[in-house]
Design an enzyme around this catalytic site. Sequence first.
Site, PDB file in Angstrom:
ATOM      1  N   CYS A 180     -13.908 -28.506   6.721  1.00 43.41           N
ATOM      2  CA  CYS A 180     -12.540 -27.857   6.682  1.00 43.41           C
ATOM      3  C   CYS A 180     -11.119 -28.742   6.495  1.00 43.41           C
ATOM      4  O   CYS A 180     -11.478 -29.975   7.534  1.00 43.41           O
ATOM      5  CB  CYS A 180     -12.180 -26.536   7.651  1.00 43.41           C
ATOM      6  SG  CYS A 180     -10.501 -26.188   7.363  1.00 43.41           S
ATOM      7  N   ASP A 223       0.914  -1.559  -0.098  1.00 42.22           N
ATOM      8  CA  ASP A 223       0.296  -0.183   0.149  1.00 42.22           C
ATOM      9  C   ASP A 223       0.973   1.063  -0.257  1.00 42.22           C
ATOM     10  O   ASP A 223       2.386   1.499  -0.002  1.00 42.22           O
ATOM     11  CB  ASP A 223      -1.371  -0.132   0.908  1.00 42.22           C
ATOM     12  CG  ASP A 223       0.048   0.273   2.603  1.00 42.22           C
ATOM     13  OD1 ASP A 223       0.947   0.227   2.495  1.00 42.22           O
ATOM     14  OD2 ASP A 223      -0.744  -0.131   3.487  1.00 42.22           O
ATOM     15  N   SER A 224       0.353   2.408  -0.166  1.00 41.82           N
ATOM     16  CA  SER A 224       1.182   3.184  -0.693  1.00 41.82           C
ATOM     17  C   SER A 224       1.422   4.396   1.474  1.00 41.82           C
ATOM     18  O   SER A 224       2.375   4.910   0.353  1.00 41.82           O
ATOM     19  CB  SER A 224       0.256   4.550  -1.051  1.00 41.82           C
ATOM     20  OG  SER A 224      -1.122   4.835  -0.166  1.00 41.82           O
ATOM     21  N   GLY A 238     -10.658   3.968   1.168  1.00 39.62           N
ATOM     22  CA  GLY A 238     -12.088   4.530   2.260  1.00 39.62           C
ATOM     23  C   GLY A 238     -13.256   4.084   2.682  1.00 39.62           C
ATOM     24  O   GLY A 238     -14.199   4.741   3.020  1.00 39.62           O
ATOM     25  N   ASP A 286      -7.713  -7.468   0.479  1.00 40.24           N
ATOM     26  CA  ASP A 286      -6.942  -7.661   1.431  1.00 40.24           C
ATOM     27  C   ASP A 286      -7.671  -7.447   2.865  1.00 40.24           C
ATOM     28  O   ASP A 286      -8.622  -6.041   3.143  1.00 40.24           O
ATOM     29  CB  ASP A 286      -6.324  -6.458   1.221  1.00 40.24           C
ATOM     30  CG  ASP A 286      -6.239  -5.215   2.214  1.00 40.24           C
ATOM     31  OD1 ASP A 286      -6.752  -5.087   1.052  1.00 40.24           O
ATOM     32  OD2 ASP A 286      -5.790  -5.209   2.964  1.00 40.24           O
ATOM     33  N   CYS A 319      -7.157 -28.467  10.750  1.00 42.55           N
ATOM     34  CA  CYS A 319      -8.487 -28.581  11.378  1.00 42.55           C
ATOM     35  C   CYS A 319      -8.508 -31.144  11.429  1.00 42.55           C
ATOM     36  O   CYS A 319      -9.470 -31.471  10.887  1.00 42.55           O
ATOM     37  CB  CYS A 319      -9.297 -28.782  10.059  1.00 42.55           C
ATOM     38  SG  CYS A 319     -10.117 -26.965  10.944  1.00 42.55           S
ATOM     39  N   GLN A 331     -11.301   7.678  -3.213  1.00 43.27           N
ATOM     40  CA  GLN A 331     -11.821   8.172  -2.396  1.00 43.27           C
ATOM     41  C   GLN A 331     -13.117   8.978  -2.538  1.00 43.27           C
ATOM     42  O   GLN A 331     -13.551   8.228  -3.642  1.00 43.27           O
ATOM     43  CB  GLN A 331     -10.558   9.000  -1.529  1.00 43.27           C
ATOM     44  CG  GLN A 331      -9.507   8.281  -1.399  1.00 43.27           C
ATOM     45  CD  GLN A 331      -9.562   7.578  -0.639  1.00 43.27           C
ATOM     46  OE1 GLN A 331     -10.310   7.150   0.198  1.00 43.27           O
ATOM     47  NE2 GLN A 331      -8.877   6.843   0.310  1.00 43.27           N
ATOM     48  N   GLY A 366      -0.823   5.911   2.899  1.00 41.39           N
ATOM     49  CA  GLY A 366      -1.389   6.590   2.853  1.00 41.39           C
ATOM     50  C   GLY A 366      -2.570   6.420   3.927  1.00 41.39           C
ATOM     51  O   GLY A 366      -2.854   7.373   4.941  1.00 41.39           O
ATOM     52  N   PHE A 367      -3.214   5.140   4.016  1.00 42.02           N
ATOM     53  CA  PHE A 367      -3.741   4.536   5.064  1.00 42.02           C
ATOM     54  C   PHE A 367      -3.589   4.728   6.739  1.00 42.02           C
ATOM     55  O   PHE A 367      -4.294   5.475   7.672  1.00 42.02           O
ATOM     56  CB  PHE A 367      -4.305   3.406   4.599  1.00 42.02           C
ATOM     57  CG  PHE A 367      -5.450   3.286   6.085  1.00 42.02           C
ATOM     58  CD1 PHE A 367      -6.826   3.457   5.696  1.00 42.02           C
ATOM     59  CD2 PHE A 367      -5.189   1.891   6.635  1.00 42.02           C
ATOM     60  CE1 PHE A 367      -7.683   2.754   6.814  1.00 42.02           C
ATOM     61  CE2 PHE A 367      -5.970   1.806   7.662  1.00 42.02           C
ATOM     62  CZ  PHE A 367      -7.241   2.140   8.075  1.00 42.02           C
TER      63      PHE A 367
END
Lengths: 369, 369
Positions: free
Chosen positions: B303, B91-92, B215, B265, B308, B188, B94-95
């Site tokens: 599963c 990611d950049s 966002g 993600d 499992c 955004q 930013g978040f």
Amino acid sequence: MEFKLIKKDKHSKARLGKLKTAKNTIDTPVFMPVGTQATVKTMTPDELKKIGAKIILSNTYHLYLRPGHKLVKEAGGLHKFMNWDGSILTDSGGFQVFSLGRLREINEKGVTFRSHIDGSLHFIGPETSIEIQNSLGADIIMAFDECVQYPASYDYVKEAVDRTTRWAERCKRAHKDTKRQTLFGIVQGGVYRDLRLKSASDIVSLDFEGYAVGGLSVGEPKSDMYEILDSTVPILPEKKPRYLMGVGAPDDLFEGVLRGIDMFDCVLPTRIARNGTVFTKQGKLVVRNSTYARDFSPLDKECDCYVCKNYSRAYIRHLINTNEILGIRLTTIHNLHFLIKLMSEIRNAIDGDYLLELKEEFFKKYGYK
Amino acid sequence: MEFKLIKKDKHSKARLGKLKTAKNTIDTPVFMPVGTQATVKTMTPDELKKIGAKIILSNTYHLYLRPGHKLVKEAGGLHKFMNWDGSILTDSGGFQVFSLGRLREINEKGVTFRSHIDGSLHFIGPETSIEIQNSLGADIIMAFDECVQYPASYDYVKEAVDRTTRWAERCKRAHKDTKRQTLFGIVQGGVYRDLRLKSASDIVSLDFEGYAVGGLSVGEPKSDMYEILDSTVPILPEKKPRYLMGVGAPDDLFEGVLRGIDMFDCVLPTRIARNGTVFTKQGKLVVRNSTYARDFSPLDKECDCYVCKNYSRAYIRHLINTNEILGIRLTTIHNLHFLIKLMSEIRNAIDGDYLLELKEEFFKKYGYK
């Protein structure tokens, strides 16, 4: 269980053996990783197998408190509960009751103590210990002993030695299914040579399938430990496996093997791993130190473990520095691999009668005096 | 990077694709596990591969602070540093700058903020973000955007949208080696439909190789998120991959895919795992609860994951209850496997045009209304 003595070193008391349990055959001398709470910390059973572990130790005291031996029995026993199909040895709970339990009160029956987790009141005596270990279902189980702290007075240790013998007798009587689980006796006696000799002959006279030397590596000087082994081990029957409890520093493994010890266990490799310290052939390395921030070489250049083949000191240092679990997973794998591999090198050296040379070379490189 | 659209669902906007990076080919829709600090928490790269992960996400903000992007570059890039030969998306920053950084100050140049670790002062702008991501060397990198918190006023979001577009342009200009790394733009616009539409067309006009919707999943009602996707996704070019950032709850994966999203993600599966909660086809299960102390069945009977097949709820509950790391390793493996498997079931359903039926069946069993 069967124990077969394969070969004796020409130049020391070291020996090669094969320990056969219902689960597998273990080459001795062997180092047993410790899985206190039904897990060798951070590791899966598959990972343990990959590094060559064939037998692990688990702690009766801890499993009795959590999740409880009855629950483990309901689960089908410890092997099934934790998904480990190799061998397991459980200790008797004696050591932990004395080192972790609070407000403990010892009498002939056993020990009353408070849990280190919630302060609740519990009792473990020889019969209880065996009952718990029967429920857990390990392949090798241990007699309930009194592990005296260091230092302790001669008189107190003497009393504890005699009690340990009486308890050992009661353990033997309490343990019924001797085919499924093999019971080992434990020699105590602190750092007092004559008490060790007495304890050894008393315990041997009870005729166990294997013998442990307990109460060492509890704070006494290393030279004391080696002297005790020098005098005690020869009293133990040659054809039975000998187990030095709680010992696992690389030098002590050599010293123990040279004195005729076949089995070892220790939390050291996993504990220091979680603290960011690893074994290397050049000595211990604190990989969490900032010195290694830009060191892109493996933990140990001579090591062929999964970690050293795939990760750098810089990466592992970053993981530990940022509290990432993978960091201590990697140091744990490496440290256990290191000791298990070392034991295999030691076995090869016994086979080739060059153990003393291997020791000298290892000590020099590692930085031991 | 190449993206090939394979098939469109007959009854929804869902689509099958193949995303080819220099490292591997990824079937889409895909869920990307998050490896914030150059490690998917508790997991080795080998374990990630075993559960079918082909691409992971890592965080620029965190890696910039620790160990530093220059160090990662020196190590030979992020893939080599962490021993992952699959694909990586970063990611950049930013978040995180907006959610973790303290005392942040935004201007046209970028963002000045204090580290959440030691309070030190830092600056990241579009050019810095690209420079950091170039050093890390992920296969897919993201434009530096302003991720506005929820709720936020229309006027503020409008300002942020325009700034995000100007920053996106600068990111495109700053990113030179477009063959080695593919740059995605980010849409955004908060929960404001017209701002989302404006942002989408502005970003699309800059012509990126892929588009993310950012966002969302920041606290707004789910219905808002779905509406935004309904209106925004159709504006994104059909032949480019579409990525819904930070989304990964099972219902949202379905809803996103049905609206034409290809990539997801989320930290959810790994985060709840560390808290002792697991996904099952019957809904979430808090395995740390004492209810499961004597439950010897697997986490999820349907599963087929490593966990499992080999461990019981009772054992995992014991491990988590005693703070044993293996516990959260097992819940993490299971949860990531669950989502990755779910995505493969979703892909099969798109292929067979029965995604709506699969959704209905899954929701009913899982307990979603």
